[in-house]
Design an enzyme around this catalytic site. Structure first.
Site, PDB file in Angstrom:
ATOM      1  N   GLU A  20      46.311 -72.423  99.482  1.00 35.56           N
ATOM      2  CA  GLU A  20      45.074 -71.917  98.867  1.00 35.56           C
ATOM      3  C   GLU A  20      44.124 -71.360  99.917  1.00 35.56           C
ATOM      4  O   GLU A  20      43.107 -70.763  99.581  1.00 35.56           O
ATOM      5  CB  GLU A  20      44.375 -73.041  98.078  1.00 35.56           C
ATOM      6  CG  GLU A  20      43.547 -74.017  98.910  1.00 35.56           C
ATOM      7  CD  GLU A  20      44.382 -75.032  99.703  1.00 35.56           C
ATOM      8  OE1 GLU A  20      45.616 -74.932  99.676  1.00 35.56           O
ATOM      9  OE2 GLU A  20      43.793 -75.907 100.374  1.00 35.56           O
ATOM     10  N   HIS A  30      48.033 -75.263 103.767  1.00 31.51           N
ATOM     11  CA  HIS A  30      47.171 -74.962 102.623  1.00 31.51           C
ATOM     12  C   HIS A  30      47.415 -73.569 102.073  1.00 31.51           C
ATOM     13  O   HIS A  30      46.825 -72.607 102.539  1.00 31.51           O
ATOM     14  CB  HIS A  30      45.704 -75.105 103.035  1.00 31.51           C
ATOM     15  CG  HIS A  30      45.311 -76.519 103.275  1.00 31.51           C
ATOM     16  ND1 HIS A  30      44.793 -77.326 102.302  1.00 31.51           N
ATOM     17  CD2 HIS A  30      45.415 -77.292 104.381  1.00 31.51           C
ATOM     18  CE1 HIS A  30      44.571 -78.530 102.794  1.00 31.51           C
ATOM     19  NE2 HIS A  30      44.947 -78.548 104.062  1.00 31.51           N
ATOM     20  N   CYS A  84      49.390 -80.665 101.383  1.00 33.21           N
ATOM     21  CA  CYS A  84      48.770 -81.409 102.482  1.00 33.21           C
ATOM     22  C   CYS A  84      48.947 -82.922 102.266  1.00 33.21           C
ATOM     23  O   CYS A  84      50.066 -83.419 102.335  1.00 33.21           O
ATOM     24  CB  CYS A  84      47.315 -81.021 102.631  1.00 33.21           C
ATOM     25  SG  CYS A  84      46.638 -81.552 104.202  1.00 33.21           S
TER      26      CYS A  84
END
Lengths: 354, 1072
Positions: A330, A328, A244
């Protein structure tokens, strides 16, 4: 309660959360789940968040358990948004892991919120005008507009000191620009020691096997220190992975440019294509700035592209083990389809270690 | 894309039945559209003639034949397609496809299965394979043991531990499945299940867990998306087809949502699906533990719902993926600019509610559970749960006005009904809240998540707040707005504030409407754009809400649009045929350069496909909502005559409030609907009708019956269970019936009509323009009058009518059309005995048989009717079009096997859930293919005849003789056996079920020794002897074809004795 936008638009609604007036940039997110994760995401620093999914608060807010030095259910230790705007707030909630209502959580964090708003109409307005400055006015207590772009938000949200997590085989240097906890969890899962350092920390003398540059709020150009450090790090051969804001910082460090998107990507359903393949992934995103693909240096190439608007979603170095993504991997909140990128990163780490 | 694929065969799903309904017309139509776009030639096999997919211009070739390997092979042989799609026609197509694969037919003719490979389908259909497959990737399924006998089932249950759930492999929507808490229950259920399948599963029960579904898509590049997740309001234990369902999930955290999402992707990859599948989960309400319950490797009811809920055209995309595209190579068909490789973001909540029609059946169990009984569903869209559910409860059309402000329902034992849900589930929850049950207590009894209950309680609280006021002027505007935002209708508000009764409500709700408009409380129109407004979208898919401040669209106000009111939830008596009518009305509107606006809320339809019309309002068909839309759209006019009875019933009120009704005037519609007015009109025109009277006392009823004689047809206006419309043949039955009807009074009169026995029933479907008949189709029923026209087998053109009868029917039709000045579609039903003709019913709207006659005649009745209603010139077709050298037969599909304990007998109340229409060179060919299409099989050797009253014994005599000559073994119950013997036809006598003697009927049925059961009820009443009921019910439960009408039985027997299927040449529709 009232929302006043810089273009003069005024929208009223009902109040919940903490009774006070706040100002920030008004942005929307179209995710349908995950408000505890989103609201605690440091990337939202300085922003008044509009959730387009209308029914919010249904499953309350989970308890603050610390697991491996990190709050188990949140992306940071507190609510990061400046204010919240929703359509239909559920005062009653129900879930096995909930201990409080969304309103109570916001109250504890001194964050005001408004419900009963036509969030679709508001979203369309933001979409057309770009992210707008706005203020949530409680009980006619007027305040000034605030432009978060003028501040170094990263400095406000990142850790102030060097923190070490875990005790694994590989050492990963985590440049914290406002990191989400799930990035740390994902790296720790892969047999690592994570050394978390502030964005402006001079890490060049640290001992490490790979660098991970985190997500974070606002305009990347404020992170001059990080960009300088990264540029130096990338003269070496150890793997660097950016997520990001980290993606934008790596681009800037490589000499490329970034720009502010008209419609930021803030949702759980952003499709990206792995360049040069037929592999597409659904990703979680939350960003207002992007890499200008045409400004990429000759050593770099696009890694991912957004299938909806063609914007760049990641870059990689043509020869060295450096890559970064705008989305993202994650998740938290959002789809977990690209979690394999952590494996890819660790693969590079292991390879260069040999 | 596969370049070599030029011609593709698609299998449809046949007649609508419980568990397999209109959603497959939608899926199939979408697939055909996708193939057409790619220039692929399409061949469709589907005997469901009332569907949109079997219309001109959708598939290149259409075959109205049974979806069985036998007929599909014939079509393959003839058409030589390179590819076949199996996943768009529900379980019927899937099962047929597996058969075709296993028997090597696909290989023999070199037909490629496009999309998901058959092996993957089989891996999901066979429970053991399925569990093993998921075990390979460590995905949890309920503990389960596959067994092949009842004894093994009992051993398995011991291992798994009671309570257990029994599931039958390879069945539709949970047929033969259920919960058992002891050996006795298990034994019973297992016995039943083994009649459908040779394998059952005994599983751990996770009753009470949350039930969540994901719709997952995968392309050949292994790209996967989940288009939508859905959460059941009712926890596990209630079949998803029987549960209220919301989308997206409401009570799942991000972690739960994405855990199940990523599992779905893991599963679809491992199984190897290319296209779409549905994964059903049970989720522990106390942790993140889960089980995978089921994977459907095909388009399903849920996928149709998900498509409508999100605007993502799953079937369309699945078809394209089957041709070899990648998701990222396709466009989002709503935005047209972004990719199809994304997951829709909703900014509203949808609520699906099932519709049951259990009251139509005698003896049926009202409990809902692990197998499906509902016949239709609706989808409601709102921006609060309260708004969506209250809209939805009105949409199901069962006399309810939302969650509250309904007529009080009587519940004997609230606790019991909460823990053992029935079709009244949600209203029992309402009752419990009203009785003071806490959310926690209701949760304990129902296991419904507290969040849903809090929301329902909120509706109840608003009701109480409203009820504190008695005048609109005193009502705080904020409260009114709050109520509207929580989905309260003007009707509910009138009832709560103005305390309106049945007589004043109509006027009072207008007062509420006026009051709120004066106070600027009006709904706004929102778009469904798949991306929650993130990107601009030009979508015409709309809904209305009070939770908003601005419209997403602008209104032209140019009087160049026409509103079509759709048909609402599928139910017994109104289903896909009205969807066909609606879609065709839309097409005609567009053809005439007008804009079409559709209002409908049934997710199983093509008319609610946003591709079909210029604007789609996925919203209520109530007076209030239609007025809201008319006020905004200001159309040229509104069509109320193509969507069945719901729009028809609105005609008068809309007209009174200034809505321009196109076609026949509302006054005329009312004249035909009102029994008294219509009757006196017939008298004036000197048109005969059965004698009838509306009576308000028991004495009057007896007097009238003395006058006209038995049998009589009785229609009470107040209906208690089992006392609906009925034919009574003698005084005993009449007395019994009147005790059931209980309430005969001025307020609840009973209509008694003379019933003519052995009369033919004839129907005319017609279109008139300014009172002049333009087009007509006369068809006749195979059965004598007494079988509801929706259940009857219909032959068109009529084959066995006197010319004189036809002439007189045409004359009467002309008279009525003129008298009511009809413009548009209409239908009249007649009784004919000798040349005596009586009118029994007249509807000034399209009827159930419009698609059937339109397709057999190859003249689109709705197109012409719409042109007439729009005021365009219509040409009378040439006389020669009525001269057909082929015959169409419409046969009915029953779903008795799903309706535990229901008596599978036909009467004056409709019981069928669907129909087919087949065309043949002659009457027998058409009858045979139609009957085979609704599940009958040509018997192999043994036929049981229990022929009922003397009249039907005679009726069946020649058929029995023919069977005997053909070498069939006949078995018969006492009287029938003697009768056959008397006439020289040998048969084996079987004892009645309650006689403890061998050989017994029941043993033969259980052993499946019988291939066809013909059981004719003794008289026309429904109070059947226990024995006959047992035979019929056993036939259904053991999955043996059953016929209960002598005329139909003999038509079927004649047809299979006279037609040699092997010699039958299949012909596509355009070859007739």
């Amino acid at each position: 309660m009232k929302l006043i936008l810089e273009d003069g638009t005024a929208i009223s609604g009902s109040f919940f959360g903490y009774p006070r007036s706040v100002a920030g940039e008004v942005v929307f997110n179209t995710a349908m789940t995950g408000y505890p994760e989103s609201l605690s995401d440091p990337s939202y620093k300085g922003q008044i968040l509009v959730l387009t999914y209308p029914l919010i608060g249904n499953y309350g807010v989970p308890e603050s358990i610390i697991e491996k030095d990190l709050p188990k259910f949140f992306e940071s230790s507190k609510v990061q948004i400046t204010g919240l705007i929703v359509a239909d707030y559920s005062t009653e909630y129900n879930h096995w892991n909930a201990t409080k209502s969304l309103g109570d959580w916001l109250y504890e964090n001194k964050v005001p919120a408004m419900f009963g708003v036509d969030t679709r109409a508001l979203t369309k307005l933001i979409r057309e005008k770009g992210a707008l400055k706005g203020k949530l006015i409680y009980d006619n207590q007027d305040i000034d507009f605030y432009d978060p772009d003028k501040d170094n938000l990263v400095d406000q949200v990142c850790s102030k000191e060097r923190i070490v997590y875990g005790n694994g085989k590989s050492k990963v240097l985590l440049v914290d620009c406002g990191v989400k906890n799930n990035i740390i969890r994902n790296v720790l899962k892969r047999d690592t020691t994570v050394i978390r350092i502030p964005w402006n920390y001079n890490f060049l003398n640290e001992e490490y096997d790979g660098i991970l540059v985190s997500n974070g709020p606002g305009n990347p150009v404020y992170c001059i220190k990080t960009i300088e450090n990264l540029a130096k790090a990338m003269q070496k051969e150890k793997p660097v992975f950016g997520i990001c804001l980290g993606n934008q910082l790596m681009a800037l460090a490589s000499g490329a440019k970034t720009y502010k998107l008209k419609y930021g990507h803030r949702s759980h359903n952003q499709p990206v294509l792995l360049s040069g393949t037929n592999k597409a992934y659904i990703t979680s995103q939350n960003h207002g700035y992007a890499i200008d693909q045409s400004s990429l240096g000759k050593d770099w190439e696009p890694l991912f592209v957004n299938l909806n608007d063609g914007t760049n979603e990641g870059i990689k170095h043509k020869t060295k083990p450096f890559f970064s993504v705008q989305f993202h991997p994650e998740a938290s909140s959002g789809p977990t389809d690209t979690e394999f990128l952590f494996d890819d990163f660790m693969g590079l780490v292991m390879k260069t270690k040999k | 894309m596969h370049k070599e694929i030029k011609k593709v065969l698609i299998l449809g799903s046949g007649a609508l039945k419980i568990g397999e309904a209109g959603e497959f017309d939608y899926s199939g139509s979408q697939a055909l559209k996708a193939l057409k776009e790619e220039g692929v030639e399409t061949v469709l096999i589907n005997p469901n003639i009332a569907t949109v997919q079997t219309s001109e211009g959708i598939a290149d070739k259409i075959y109205f034949y049974p979806i069985t390997p036998f007929f599909v092979e014939k079509v393959i042989q003839k058409e030589k397609p390179e590819g076949i799609l199996l996943s768009f026609g529900g379980q019927t197509a899937l099962n047929c496809g597996i058969e075709l694969f296993k028997t090597g037919i696909l290989k023999k003719y070199n037909v490629n299965v496009l999309g998901t490979p058959v092996q993957a389908i089989m891996d999901t259909e066979d429970r053991e394979l399925f569990v093993n497959k998921l075990n390979e990737i460590d995905v949890k399924t309920p503990k389960s043991i596959a067994v092949n006998s009842v004894t093994d089932a009992i051993i398995a249950a011991k291992k798994v531990g009671f309570p257990v759930i029994v599931r039958a492999a390879y069945t539709l929507g949970g047929m033969g499945s259920g919960f058992c808490s002891n050996n006795e229950e298990l034994e019973k259920l297992a016995n039943n299940a083994f009649s459908y399948t040779n394998q059952i599963l005994v599983e751990e029960s996770i009753k009470g867990w949350k039930e969540v579904e994901y719709e997952v898509v995968r392309d050949k590049y292994d790209n996967c998306i989940t288009v939508c997740n859905m959460e059941n309001f009712d926890p596990l234990g209630v079949h998803t087809g029987e549960s209220i369902v919301v989308a997206p999930s409401q009570t799942l955290t991000n972690a739960e949502y994405h855990k199940l999402r990523s599992l779905s992707i893991k599963i679809i990859r491992h199984i190897g699906i290319v296209g779409e599948c549905n994964v059903q989960y049970a989720l522990d309400p106390e942790s993140e533990d889960y089980r995978v319950i089921e994977v459907n490797a095909r388009l399903s009811r849920s996928s149709a719902l998900a498509s409508k809920a999100t605007g993502y055209p799953l079937a369309f995309v699945a078809a394209k993926l089957g041709l070899g595209y990648g998701l990222h190579q396709l466009k989002n068909s709503i935005t047209k600019t972004t990719t199809a490789c994304y997951e829709p973001a909703l900014d509203y909540v949808v609520c699906k509610i099932p519709r049951w029609d259990l009251n139509k059946f005698i003896g049926v169990s009202k409990q809902i559970g692990s197998s499906m009984k509902s016949v239709g569903e609706i989808m409601a869209i709102g921006r609060t749960f309260e708004e969506a559910i209250q809209k939805g409860l009105r949409m199901i059309g069962q006399g309810m006005h939302g969650f509250v402000a309904n007529k009080d329902i009587h519940i004997d034992n609230i606790n019991k009904e909460l823990s053992e849900p029935t079709d009244k589930r949600i209203f029992v929850v309402a009752k419990a809240i009203r009785e003071g049950y806490t959310v926690e207590k209701i949760h304990q009894l129902t296991k419904i998540d507290n969040w849903f209950l809090y929301k329902l309680k909120n509706i109840y609280d608003i009701e109480n707040q409203l009820a504190m006021f008695n005048e609109l002027n005193k009502l705080p505007i904020e409260l009114l707005l709050k109520a509207k935002q929580a989905g309260f209708s003007d009707f509910q508000i009138a009832r709560l504030i103005l305390k309106s009764d049945d007589n004043t409500i109509e006027n009072d709700l207008l007062k509420v409407r006026k009051f709120r408009i004066e106070n600027h409380i009006t709904p706004v129109v929102k778009q469904i754009d798949t991306l929650a407004a993130e990107y601009p979208a030009k979508t015409n898919y709309l809904y209305m809400t009070y939770n908003g401040t601005e419209h997403d669209i602008t209104f032209e106000n140019d009087k160049k649009s026409v509103i079509v009111l759709g048909s609402g939830a599928y139910r017994i008596g109104s289903s896909v045929e009205f969807d066909w009518c609606s879609v065709n009305a839309i097409n005609s509107i567009k053809k005439n350069n007008l804009r079409s606006i559709m209002i409908n809320y049934n997710p199983e339809t093509v008319s609610t496909d946003y591709d079909v019309c210029d604007r789609l309002y996925f919203d209520e068909l109530t007076f209030e909502r239609v007025m809201d839309i008319v006020d905004l759209e200001n159309p040229k006019g509104t069509i109320v005559s193509v969507g069945g009875q719901i729009p028809n019933n609105l005609a008068m009120r809309l007209d009174k409030n200034g809505v321009a009704i196109l076609g026949t005037s509302a006054k005329s519609i009312d004249n035909a609907e009102d029994r008294h007015q219509f009757s006196s009109m017939l008298d004036n025109l000197k048109i005969d009708q059965p004698r009838w009277k509306e009576l308000t006392s028991i004495d009057d009823i007896y007097r009238f019956v003395d006058d006209v004689g038995f049998p009589v047809l009785i229609r009470p206006s107040y209906v208690l269970s089992g006392a609906a419309m009925n034919v009574v043949s003698n005084r005993d039955e009449l007395e019994h019936f009147l005790t059931l009807a209980a309430n005969v009074s001025k307020k609840y009169p009973v209509v008694v009509s003379e019933f003519i026995e052995e009369a033919k029933e004839i129907e005319i479907d017609a279109v008139a323009n300014n009172g002049e008949v333009v087009l007509y189709a006369i068809s006749e029923h195979v059965e004598f009058a007494g079988v509801h026209s929706g259940d009857a087998t219909i032959v068109f053109p009529a084959q066995k009518l006197y010319i004189e009868t036809i002439r007189r029917i045409k004359k009467i039709t002309k008279q009525i059309a003129k008298e009511l000045n009809i413009t548009g579609p209409f239908n009249i039903q007649f009784l004919a005995k000798d040349n005596d003709i009586k009118v029994i019913e007249c509807n000034l709207r399209a009827s159930r048989s419009f698609p059937f006659v339109s397709k057999v005649l190859k003249t689109n009745f709705i197109e012409i009717a719409t042109d007439a209603m729009l005021g365009f010139h219509v040409e009378k077709p040439q006389k020669s079009i009525f001269d057909l050298d082929y015959v169409g037969v419409k046969a009915s599909q029953f779903s008795f096997s799903r309706l535990l304990k229901a008596d599978p007998v036909l009467g004056v109340e409709m019981a069928s859930t669907g129909e087919v229409g087949c065309i043949g060179e002659n009457y027998y060919e058409a009858i045979l293919t139609a009957m085979l299409s609704v599940g009958y099989k040509i018997p192999k050797k043994n036929i049981l005849i229990s022929s009922g009253p003397p009249r039907s014994k005679v009726e069946l005599l020649e058929s029995a003789r023919m069977l005997h000559k053909k070498g069939y073994n006949l078995y018969a119950t006492g009287g029938s056996q003697k009768f056959l013997e008397l006439h020289g036809i040998p048969s084996t006598m079987l004892h009645w079920p309650d006689e403890n003697l061998k050989p017994n009927v029941l043993d033969f049925l259980k052993a499946k020794e019988i291939d066809l059961v013909i059981n004719i009820p003794k008289d026309l009443s429904k109070n059947e002897l226990h024995n006959d009921y047992t035979i019929r019910r056993s036939a259904i439960d053991f999955n043996i074809p059953l016929i209960t009408n002598a005329r139909l039985a003999s038509a079927f027997i004649y047809s299979f004795c006279k037609v040699d299927l092997n010699k039958l040449e299949v012909r596509s529709w355009d070859e007739y």
